[in-house]
Write a protein that holds these residues in place. Structure first.
Motif, short mmCIF file in Angstrom:
data_model
loop_
_atom_site.label_atom_id
_atom_site.label_comp_id
_atom_site.label_asym_id
_atom_site.label_seq_id
_atom_site.Cartn_x
_atom_site.Cartn_y
_atom_site.Cartn_z
N MET A 117 93.83 22.95 145.06
CA MET A 117 93.01 22.92 143.84
C MET A 117 93.32 21.66 143.05
O MET A 117 94.45 21.48 142.56
CB MET A 117 93.30 24.13 142.95
CG MET A 117 92.65 25.41 143.43
SD MET A 117 92.88 26.75 142.27
CE MET A 117 94.56 27.26 142.63
N ALA A 138 94.53 22.14 139.22
CA ALA A 138 95.29 23.39 139.10
C ALA A 138 96.47 23.46 140.05
O ALA A 138 97.44 24.16 139.78
CB ALA A 138 94.37 24.58 139.34
N PRO A 182 96.71 19.70 145.92
CA PRO A 182 95.31 19.40 145.61
C PRO A 182 94.82 18.33 146.60
O PRO A 182 95.65 17.59 147.14
CB PRO A 182 95.35 18.81 144.21
CG PRO A 182 96.73 18.98 143.71
CD PRO A 182 97.62 19.25 144.86
N GLU A 183 93.53 18.24 146.80
CA GLU A 183 93.01 17.16 147.66
C GLU A 183 93.37 15.81 147.05
O GLU A 183 93.14 15.58 145.86
CB GLU A 183 91.48 17.25 147.76
CG GLU A 183 90.90 16.10 148.55
CD GLU A 183 89.41 15.90 148.31
OE1 GLU A 183 88.65 15.96 149.27
OE2 GLU A 183 89.02 15.70 147.15
N GLN A 233 96.83 18.27 151.44
CA GLN A 233 95.40 18.13 151.77
C GLN A 233 94.89 16.72 151.47
O GLN A 233 95.07 16.21 150.36
CB GLN A 233 94.53 19.13 151.02
CG GLN A 233 93.12 19.15 151.61
CD GLN A 233 92.13 20.01 150.86
OE1 GLN A 233 91.86 19.74 149.69
NE2 GLN A 233 91.60 21.02 151.51
N CYS A 238 84.86 21.01 150.14
CA CYS A 238 84.65 20.86 148.69
C CYS A 238 83.29 20.20 148.42
O CYS A 238 83.01 19.12 148.93
CB CYS A 238 85.78 20.03 148.11
SG CYS A 238 85.71 19.98 146.32
N LYS A 277 89.95 22.76 156.40
CA LYS A 277 89.34 23.82 155.58
C LYS A 277 87.85 23.55 155.50
O LYS A 277 87.43 22.47 155.08
CB LYS A 277 89.97 23.80 154.17
CG LYS A 277 89.37 24.79 153.19
CD LYS A 277 90.28 24.91 151.97
CE LYS A 277 89.72 25.80 150.90
NZ LYS A 277 88.80 25.10 149.98
N HIS A 336 86.43 28.98 153.94
CA HIS A 336 85.97 29.46 152.65
C HIS A 336 84.62 30.13 152.93
O HIS A 336 83.65 29.45 153.30
CB HIS A 336 85.84 28.28 151.67
CG HIS A 336 85.29 28.68 150.35
ND1 HIS A 336 84.96 27.76 149.38
CD2 HIS A 336 85.02 29.90 149.81
CE1 HIS A 336 84.49 28.39 148.31
NE2 HIS A 336 84.52 29.69 148.56
N ASN A 358 81.44 29.86 143.14
CA ASN A 358 82.55 30.81 143.27
C ASN A 358 82.24 32.19 142.69
O ASN A 358 82.86 33.17 143.08
CB ASN A 358 83.81 30.25 142.59
CG ASN A 358 84.57 29.33 143.53
OD1 ASN A 358 84.15 29.10 144.66
ND2 ASN A 358 85.68 28.79 143.06
N ASN A 397 89.26 32.59 153.04
CA ASN A 397 89.30 32.27 151.61
C ASN A 397 88.00 32.72 150.95
O ASN A 397 86.94 32.61 151.53
CB ASN A 397 89.51 30.75 151.45
CG ASN A 397 89.27 30.24 150.04
OD1 ASN A 397 88.48 29.33 149.83
ND2 ASN A 397 89.94 30.83 149.08
N ILE A 417 89.67 36.58 146.91
CA ILE A 417 90.84 37.46 147.11
C ILE A 417 91.60 37.48 145.78
O ILE A 417 91.87 36.42 145.20
CB ILE A 417 91.74 36.97 148.26
CG1 ILE A 417 90.94 36.86 149.56
CG2 ILE A 417 92.95 37.90 148.44
CD1 ILE A 417 91.72 36.33 150.76
N MET A 464 93.76 33.10 151.55
CA MET A 464 94.00 31.98 150.63
C MET A 464 93.40 32.33 149.27
O MET A 464 92.25 32.76 149.21
CB MET A 464 93.36 30.72 151.20
CG MET A 464 93.42 29.51 150.27
SD MET A 464 92.62 28.06 150.99
CE MET A 464 93.95 27.31 151.89
N ILE A 465 94.18 32.14 148.21
CA ILE A 465 93.70 32.48 146.86
C ILE A 465 93.60 31.22 146.00
O ILE A 465 94.56 30.44 145.93
CB ILE A 465 94.64 33.48 146.15
CG1 ILE A 465 94.95 34.69 147.05
CG2 ILE A 465 94.05 33.93 144.82
CD1 ILE A 465 95.79 35.77 146.38
N ALA A 466 92.46 31.04 145.34
CA ALA A 466 92.29 29.89 144.43
C ALA A 466 92.18 30.38 142.99
O ALA A 466 93.19 30.44 142.27
CB ALA A 466 91.08 29.06 144.84
#
Ligand SMILES: Cc1cc2nc3c(=O)[nH]c(=O)nc-3n(C[C@H](O)[C@H](O)[C@H](O)COP(=O)(O)O)c2cc1C
Length: 380
Positions: free
Chosen positions: A13, A16, A36-37, A88, A117, A160, A188, A196, A222, A225, A247-249
């Motif tokens: 993220m 985040a 994060p990317e 990532q 993304c 991903k 995802h 989302n 993902n 969740i 996977m949780i975002a």
């Protein structure tokens, strides 16, 4: 070597997923954390530095002008992250992806390519979900990473993705990706255009898993969740498979303790209050950028709480600390920090004015503010 099967992990993220969030997630039971990317070209500008004060490894872009601070691009704390950190990369070029991966490979445990993304910062120049439309490039990036980075360093390469328009298209792509030598595929379960807030599409997870299993690639799912008990429920009652990881975002962004095996928050403390207190401790310990700390607090603190605004008005770690001390277990204020924050702003104004006055040359005499500003000549 890191394995992914059946694990519950923190999603990549931007903003985040900085160090305090990752460490808090790990402290609460996340099995692995994604960075994060970070775009390949950005990483290539960085200098690696061991930060002896914080005991971290920092990747920084040196400042261009003297007296300007350098930019921190990535910080890791090996003591807690080593063996659990997947880095990532955003890339659309095999050569740049290899260079970037080689730069960080000794500080991380695996390299992931972002092919999901849909945001502008990712899809411009063909990265992120744009790679789903150029599968040849995506497969080449992964093959080259496996050959030049993964194998020589004994570290896994993963990707991903999002779902394509049809099950058949998705399974075709998954088959191709699994043949590149990757160790893990994260799906995802939303299509690129889905937001989302929309429910993920989970109808053919079993079919995706079958393709992965046949190629010895693990699968992480993902999308929406909530926490560890929800993950166990999905494994047991929906996917029927404990080898599939989760996977949780967003839920982890709101509360990085969602990975807990059992809840640790005492009943008389609100979960967001506990998360807020703990997050600030991690942020302070690792000298987190104030802008990032405020961003995370704006996610952790509910919008209807008065503390949402109080934290938003803070401009320094000291102010955050003061405001936090006013927060009681019920989420209410012991005393209203508004007066304190107003004083801070007034002080800030006074010192800014004093600095400005110091800078203004007084050789011309009189009040500099009244001077007419003469524009520079066009060719200056
Ligand atoms: C703030 C934020 C930043 C994100 N940044 C990235 C990123 O850097 N790379 C990536 O692959 N996905 C990124 N995502 C997407 C998430 O990793 C995840 O795929 C998506 O939010 C769905 O998971 P969720 O339903 O658990 O939120 C980001 C999501 C959020 C909310």
């Amino acid at each position: 070597m890191v394995t992914y099967a059946g694990k519950l992990v923190l999603a990549p993220m931007v903003r985040a997923g900085e160090l305090p969030t990752r460490l808090m997630a790990l402290a609460h039971g996340a099995d692995l954390v994604w960075s994060p990317e970070i775009v390949d070209k950005k990483l290539l500008q960085c200098t690696r530095r061991e930060n002896t004060t914080l005991q971290t490894v920092d990747y920084v872009v040196p400042s261009k002008a003297q007296a300007r601070p350098e930019t921190l691009v990535f910080r890791t704390y090996p003591k807690l992250e080593s063996s659990r950190l997947i880095f990532q990369i955003g890339s659309a070029s095999p050569a740049l992806a290899i260079q970037a991966a080689l730069k960080v490979i000794n500080d991380v445990n695996g390299i992931d390519i972002n092919a999901g993304c849909p945001k502008h910062f990712s899809i411009h120049s063909g990265m992120g979900s744009a790679l789903l439309r150029t599968p040849d490039t995506l497969c080449l990036i992964l093959q080259e990473l496996v050959k030049n980075v993964g194998k020589p360093h004994g570290k896994p390469i993963s990707v991903k993705i999002r779902l394509l328009d049809t099950e058949q298209d998705t399974l075709q792509l998954v088959t191709r990706l699994c043949a590149t030598g990757i160790a893990n595929l994260t799906v995802h379960c939303r299509k690129t255009e889905m937001r989302n807030r929309e429910q993920p599409i989970t109808d053919y997870i079993a079919e995706i898993y079958e393709v992965c299993r046949a190629n010895n690639v693990s699968l992480i799912v993902n999308g929406a969740i909530h926490d560890r008990s929800h993950f166990h429920d999905l494994q047991t009652n929906h996917w029927g498979n404990s080898s599939i990881g989760g996977m949780i975002a967003e839920c982890a962004e709101r509360n990085p303790t969602v990975f807990d095996h059992t809840a640790h928050v005492p009943e008389q403390v609100l979960p967001w209050v506990a998360a807020c207190r703990e997050f600030i401790q991690w942020a302070t310990r690792f000298d987190n950028h104030i802008g990032n700390t405020k961003y995370m607090l704006s996610r952790i603190v509910p919008g209807k709480s008065r503390f949402f605004q109080y934290f938003a008005r803070c401009k320094s770690p000291g102010e955050i600390d003061y405001v936090l001390k006013q927060l009681n277990d019920d989420g209410d204020a012991q005393t209203d920090p508004s007066e304190y924050l107003e004083k801070c702003r007034a002080q800030e104004k006074t010192s800014k004015n004093a600095k400005r006055k110091k800078k203004q040359p007084d050789s011309l005499g009189g009040d500099v503010k009244k001077q007419k500003v003469v524009p520079l000549p066009a060719d200056a």
